[in-house]
Design a protein around this motif. Sequence first.
Motif, PDB file in Angstrom:
ATOM      1  N   PHE A  61       0.869  -1.183   0.000  1.00  0.00           N
ATOM      2  CA  PHE A  61       0.000   0.000   0.000  1.00  0.00           C
ATOM      3  C   PHE A  61       0.900   1.225   0.000  1.00  0.00           C
ATOM      4  O   PHE A  61       2.109   1.110   0.195  1.00  0.00           O
ATOM      5  N   CYS A  63      -0.824   5.199  -0.178  1.00  0.00           N
ATOM      6  CA  CYS A  63      -1.610   6.344   0.311  1.00  0.00           C
ATOM      7  C   CYS A  63      -2.741   5.953   1.267  1.00  0.00           C
ATOM      8  O   CYS A  63      -3.178   6.752   2.064  1.00  0.00           O
ATOM      9  N   ARG A  64      -3.256   4.766   1.155  1.00  0.00           N
ATOM     10  CA  ARG A  64      -4.412   4.279   1.922  1.00  0.00           C
ATOM     11  C   ARG A  64      -5.674   5.105   1.666  1.00  0.00           C
ATOM     12  O   ARG A  64      -6.592   5.082   2.493  1.00  0.00           O
ATOM     13  N   CYS A  71      -1.959  -0.652  -3.737  1.00  0.00           N
ATOM     14  CA  CYS A  71      -2.690  -1.682  -2.994  1.00  0.00           C
ATOM     15  C   CYS A  71      -3.622  -2.492  -3.885  1.00  0.00           C
ATOM     16  O   CYS A  71      -4.458  -3.240  -3.385  1.00  0.00           O
ATOM     17  N   LEU A  99      -9.108  -1.543  -5.398  1.00  0.00           N
ATOM     18  CA  LEU A  99      -8.112  -1.074  -4.446  1.00  0.00           C
ATOM     19  C   LEU A  99      -8.443  -1.650  -3.067  1.00  0.00           C
ATOM     20  O   LEU A  99      -9.540  -1.441  -2.546  1.00  0.00           O
TER      21      LEU A  99
HETATM   22 FE1  FES Z   1      -3.074   4.056  -2.507  1.00  0.00          FE
HETATM   23 FE2  FES Z   1      -4.742   2.062  -1.866  1.00  0.00          FE
HETATM   24  S1  FES Z   1      -2.845   2.513  -1.041  1.00  0.00           S
HETATM   25  S2  FES Z   1      -4.952   3.528  -3.419  1.00  0.00           S
END
Ligand code: FES
Length: 127
Positions: A61, A63-64, A71, A99
């Motif tokens: 992953f 940016c989350r 991801c 995602l």
């Molecule tokens: Fe970036 Fe999921 S970690 S879109």
Amino acid sequence: TRVEYLNYEVVADHGWEIDDDDLFETASDADLDADDYGMFLAEPGETLLEAAEQRGFAWPFACRGGACANCAVAVVEGELDSTVDNVLTDDLVDRGFRLSCIGRPVSETLRVVYNVKHLPGLEDLRL
Ligand code: FES
């Protein structure tokens, strides 16, 4: 949700393809590491990435928040809710990519290939 997962690295190493009909059956017969292939249960409300992490897995992953493609997973069977805005193009979504940081499992069972961020089309979206 019962999540069956497979690492793309293993798929590539064996010369398998994500759209092989019996990909998961082949993987389950291949005596793979628990990091690379296996199953876990995701609780309602968890994102797929959170669920994997809760169970001790380190999936990629960055940016989350739906803004990159680090991801990304390929959904082979089942459904990962993807109503949140994100960077994936319609074409990638049509091909089954989702995602894991924002996708919540919504089907009873889910089969996903994780670690697909190096595939064409996804690579450019990474951070
Ligand atoms: Fe970036 Fe999921 S970690 S879109």
